[in-house]
Every structure is written in C-alpha cells, then in structure tokens.
Scaffold this active site. Structure first.
Site, PDB file in Angstrom:
ATOM      1  N   ASN A 162       0.816  -1.216   0.000  1.00 38.83           N
ATOM      2  CA  ASN A 162       0.000   0.000   0.000  1.00 38.83           C
ATOM      3  C   ASN A 162       0.850   1.267   0.000  1.00 38.83           C
ATOM      4  OD1 ASN A 162      -2.819   1.314   0.490  1.00 38.83           O
ATOM      5  ND2 ASN A 162      -1.491   2.245   2.034  1.00 38.83           N
ATOM      6  N   TYR A 191       7.183   0.888   8.726  1.00 37.69           N
ATOM      7  CA  TYR A 191       6.354   2.063   8.442  1.00 37.69           C
ATOM      8  C   TYR A 191       7.219   3.256   8.049  1.00 37.69           C
ATOM      9  CZ  TYR A 191       3.793   6.353   9.385  1.00 37.69           C
ATOM     10  OH  TYR A 191       3.263   7.617   9.291  1.00 37.69           O
TER      11      TYR A 191
END
Length: 329
Positions: free
Chosen positions: A92, A141
C-alpha cells in the site's frame, strides 16, 4: 485549484479537505474507506470510493475532475503492524503509491503533496529535529515513507514532478466545531486513549516507562494540531509553480509534552480522573522526539494556532464528548 485528496476520508485528510474549502480550493476525495469514514465528508464534496493503486480508476478521476494537484494521506500507519505485516505496508505505502504517481505522470498531473513522518529519522542524532538530520528508520512504516520520499526525488529529477513532503510529529486534536475528529480502529494515539480511560471506555491508561531522562521520567513527544498540519499543506501550493521543485518540512510545535503532562491536561479539560498503570519501557521508544519547524515557518509563513497541549486536548474532548461512538459506521 482542483485538488484530489487521496485518503481524504481519513483523520488528517478530512481535516485538510475542510481547510481546502476554507481557502477557496475545490477538493475531490478518493478513499477506499478501509480506515476512512464517509461521515467525515459533507455531501457536497465529490467522493470516489476505490484504491489509489488502481490505475484505470485513478486515471478516470484525474481526467474526469480535471485535477491539478494531488495530496496523499492514504498510507497505513500502525508502526507495530508494519513490523508484523510488512507485505501489507510495502504494497500500500510504496507499490500503490508508485502506481498513483505513474498514473499522474501519464495524465499530465505534476504537482504532489505527500504526508510523510518523523519516523523516517528513526532515533534522532540531536534535538530539536531539523530536516537535515540523517534518516534511518527503525521500522517498516518509517522505511516505506522514506522509500516514497526517494521515489519523489527521482521523479522530480527525471520527469519534473513538483512536490512537498511533510514530516509530521504527533498529529492530534479535532476540528474546533467538533464536527470531525479521530475515529481509529484500533486506536493507538495517546490523547483519544486517555480520553477513553477518563470516560470509562477503557479500564486505564498505561505509562510505558517512568525512568527516562526527562523532567518527569516519561517520554516527551511533540503534539501538533491536525488543523495546523493541514494549513501547512495548503501553504506550499504556491511554491510548486515550476517543474522539478522539491521541498521537505518538519511539522511540530517544537514544545514537547510528557505522557504525564498529557494525562494531566485531559483531567483538567474533562474534569475526570484518569486511571493510570505504570509499566515497563517499550523497546524502541526514544526518550524525546520534537521538531524544529523553523524551515516551514520561514518559507511558508506557517504558524501554530494550537500552541498548548490544553488547546489541543480541548478540541479533542469536544469531538469525543459529542461523538462517543465516533462516526458510527
């Protein structure tokens, strides 16, 4: 300006949509509603439900709405989950974003504003944190955000993409009128977790580590109001007026608050006592993280309106007390 806000039904994106309207722009929202909420947007805002990595779908929106600039808020952002589910985060946050950028290039849209993070720095070498510090993320992340920053640099050089990347510290608060705010599932942000403990939706709030080298022994973090963040994104538009422009900005107040200070602020604003449990340190938690946002202030004329933790908590409390079940979806 006609602006496509990818992830515009999410927490920061929905606040930015309102700021865009207030500034006289025309926002269009694209969101897959995995974490966003349709209720965060008024019916007047054009809304398209779908994925940022679906090139055919995105191209139809870019062309159909005559988009001039794209703002990207559609990343997955749970640090712990990024460690256990790296495929999800790279797909994503990096792969789908690359598809979005490729579609923009093919459609002739060359202005981009990116929601990045101070997590790209990892454990900082010095404080307050300036934009020229080494970037060494300590979790997937932060790495995915840095990967996109590097992609943007390459596209700027090769294809004339003009972009700005904003490295947030701790986004917090809610709209002043209490109409939109934080509704995460699961919730990981400190202020809403403390509010939940104050009103009995949680049994307690845990303090992870009370022996740090800080004034009260708990971690210091830089909490910046979501509306202040949003205004910085819009202030950069005028700087993206030539091909190949690239800008990086830290966004924070520069005045950190400890975990205990945030708990005390919630107790002051709500008038309720917060049950607290002291626990061991969590691995990887730096004692302090706070921004030097001089560059944003100097180059963008950016100012922080919510300059105390009480102002931020007050706005959050207005939202949570009037929306005890969030958006209800």
């Amino acid at each position: 300006m006609k602006v496509l806000v990818v992830g515009g039904a999410g927490y920061i994106g929905s606040h930015c949509v309102r700021q865009l309207i207030a500034a006289g722009h025309e926002p269009v929202v694209l969101d897959n509603l995995v974490y966003g909420h349709r209720g965060a947007l008024t019916p007047e805002v054009p809304f398209y439900e779908g994925d940022l990595g679906d090139k055919t779908f995105v191209r139809s929106v870019l062309d159909g709405e005559s988009i001039e600039l794209v703002m990207h808020f559609a990343a997955y952002c749970y640090v712990g989950e990024s460690v256990t589910a790296p495929f999800k985060y790279y797909e994503n946050n990096v792969v789908a974003t690359l598809r979005l950028l490729e579609t923009m290039h093919e459609a002739g849209v060359s202005k981009f504003v990116f929601s990045s993070t101070c997590a790209t720095y990892g454990v900082p070498e010095s404080l307050p944190m300036t934009e020229d510090l080494p970037q060494a993320p300590i979790n997937p992340y932060g790495q995915t955000k840095l990967d996109v920053e590097n992609i943007l640099k390459a596209l700027s050089h090769a294809h004339g993409l003009s972009f700005a990347a904003f490295r947030y510290f701790n986004a917090a608060g809610a709209s002043v009128d209490g109409v939109i705010g934080e509704d995460h599932k699961p919730e990981t942000h400190l202020i809403p977790l403390i509010v939940d403990a104050a009103v009995g939706k949680r049994a307690n709030i845990k303090i992870f580590g009370t022996d740090y080298d800080t004034p009260d022994g708990t971690c210091l973090r830089d909490y910046v109001h979501v509306d202040d963040l949003s205004r910085a994104h819009i202030a950069v538009f005028d700087k993206l007026d030539k091909p190949g422009q690239s800008f990086f900005y830290n966004l924070g107040t520069g005045t950190p608050n400890s975990v205990r200070e945030v708990i005390s602020a919630v107790e002051r604003i709500t008038g309720k006592t917060v049950p607290v449990i002291e626990d061991e340190r969590r691995p990887g938690d730096p004692p302090a993280l706070f921004a030097d946002s001089t560059k944003a202030k100097t180059e963008l004329g950016w100012t922080v309106e919510f300059d105390t933790i009480d102002k931020i908590v007050e706005s959050a409390w207005r939202w949570h007390s009037s929306h005890p079940n969030g958006y209800g979806d």
